[in-house]
Design a protein around this motif. Structure first.
Motif, PDB file in Angstrom:
ATOM      1  N   VAL A 184       0.838  -1.195   0.000  1.00  0.00           N
ATOM      2  CA  VAL A 184       0.000   0.000   0.000  1.00  0.00           C
ATOM      3  C   VAL A 184       0.874   1.246   0.000  1.00  0.00           C
ATOM      4  O   VAL A 184       1.831   1.352   0.760  1.00  0.00           O
ATOM      5  CB  VAL A 184      -0.938  -0.007   1.231  1.00  0.00           C
ATOM      6  CG1 VAL A 184      -1.736   1.283   1.319  1.00  0.00           C
ATOM      7  CG2 VAL A 184      -1.866  -1.207   1.176  1.00  0.00           C
ATOM      8  N   ALA A 185       0.521   2.186  -0.882  1.00  0.00           N
ATOM      9  CA  ALA A 185       1.164   3.499  -0.942  1.00  0.00           C
ATOM     10  C   ALA A 185       0.123   4.546  -0.568  1.00  0.00           C
ATOM     11  O   ALA A 185      -1.078   4.322  -0.718  1.00  0.00           O
ATOM     12  CB  ALA A 185       1.686   3.764  -2.352  1.00  0.00           C
ATOM     13  N   GLY A 202       4.618  -2.643   8.110  1.00  0.00           N
ATOM     14  CA  GLY A 202       3.436  -3.477   7.887  1.00  0.00           C
ATOM     15  C   GLY A 202       3.249  -3.757   6.409  1.00  0.00           C
ATOM     16  O   GLY A 202       4.177  -4.154   5.717  1.00  0.00           O
ATOM     17  N   ASP A 203       2.028  -3.498   5.911  1.00  0.00           N
ATOM     18  CA  ASP A 203       1.758  -3.748   4.489  1.00  0.00           C
ATOM     19  C   ASP A 203       1.975  -2.507   3.622  1.00  0.00           C
ATOM     20  O   ASP A 203       1.646  -2.491   2.450  1.00  0.00           O
ATOM     21  CB  ASP A 203       0.347  -4.295   4.285  1.00  0.00           C
ATOM     22  CG  ASP A 203      -0.740  -3.294   4.651  1.00  0.00           C
ATOM     23  OD1 ASP A 203      -0.431  -2.276   5.289  1.00  0.00           O
ATOM     24  OD2 ASP A 203      -1.907  -3.553   4.297  1.00  0.00           O
ATOM     25  N   THR A 204       2.548  -1.455   4.210  1.00  0.00           N
ATOM     26  CA  THR A 204       2.815  -0.246   3.432  1.00  0.00           C
ATOM     27  C   THR A 204       4.233  -0.288   2.878  1.00  0.00           C
ATOM     28  O   THR A 204       5.144  -0.839   3.488  1.00  0.00           O
ATOM     29  CB  THR A 204       2.645   1.046   4.260  1.00  0.00           C
ATOM     30  OG1 THR A 204       3.667   1.100   5.248  1.00  0.00           O
ATOM     31  CG2 THR A 204       1.273   1.097   4.915  1.00  0.00           C
ATOM     32  N   CYS A 205       4.402   0.308   1.707  1.00  0.00           N
ATOM     33  CA  CYS A 205       5.722   0.324   1.064  1.00  0.00           C
ATOM     34  C   CYS A 205       6.507   1.582   1.413  1.00  0.00           C
ATOM     35  O   CYS A 205       7.674   1.700   1.056  1.00  0.00           O
ATOM     36  CB  CYS A 205       5.577   0.194  -0.444  1.00  0.00           C
ATOM     37  SG  CYS A 205       4.687   1.558  -1.214  1.00  0.00           S
ATOM     38  N   GLY A 206       5.864   2.539   2.082  1.00  0.00           N
ATOM     39  CA  GLY A 206       6.547   3.770   2.471  1.00  0.00           C
ATOM     40  C   GLY A 206       6.405   4.911   1.478  1.00  0.00           C
ATOM     41  O   GLY A 206       6.778   6.041   1.778  1.00  0.00           O
TER      42      GLY A 206
END
Length: 109
Positions: A20-21, A44-48
């Protein structure tokens, strides 16, 4: 190694398709320039990655919406190569223009 990462001497840290972005609404609109991106550390599930289009940035809580990277790549394929840059990197692109730089401040929590 991605050509862009090779050009800047960094090891690619690609964003997975389902990561997630944070993406501002204007990014989906074709023709809105410049495109801006910055990458914080992954969590977590974020790419940053956080991306916005145009000159205006907002601190409003709803400025960025969660979007899977695969959708972002479909909407604005021109950002795909930049998504391989590791945390701490930023970019600003427009037709005929590219600026890519490292910003150590993005790594501070």
């Amino acid at each position: 190694m991605s050509e862009l990462c090779e050009r800047f001497g960094v090891v690619p840290a690609g964003a997975e398709a389902l990561a997630v972005a944070g993406v501002a609404r204007g990014v989906r609109e074709a023709g809105v320039w410049p495109l801006n991106g910055l990458r914080h550390p992954m969590e977590g599930d974020t790419c940053g990655w956080y991306l916005w289009a145009g000159e205006e940035f907002s601190w409003d809580a709803d400025f960025f919406q969660p979007v899977h990277v695969e959708h972002l790549r479909l909407w604005r394929p021109e950002v795909s190569q930049y998504l391989a840059l590791p945390p701490g990197w930023r970019f600003l692109i427009a037709p005929g223009y590219e600026d890519v730089w490292y910003d150590e401040g993005l790594l501070r929590v």
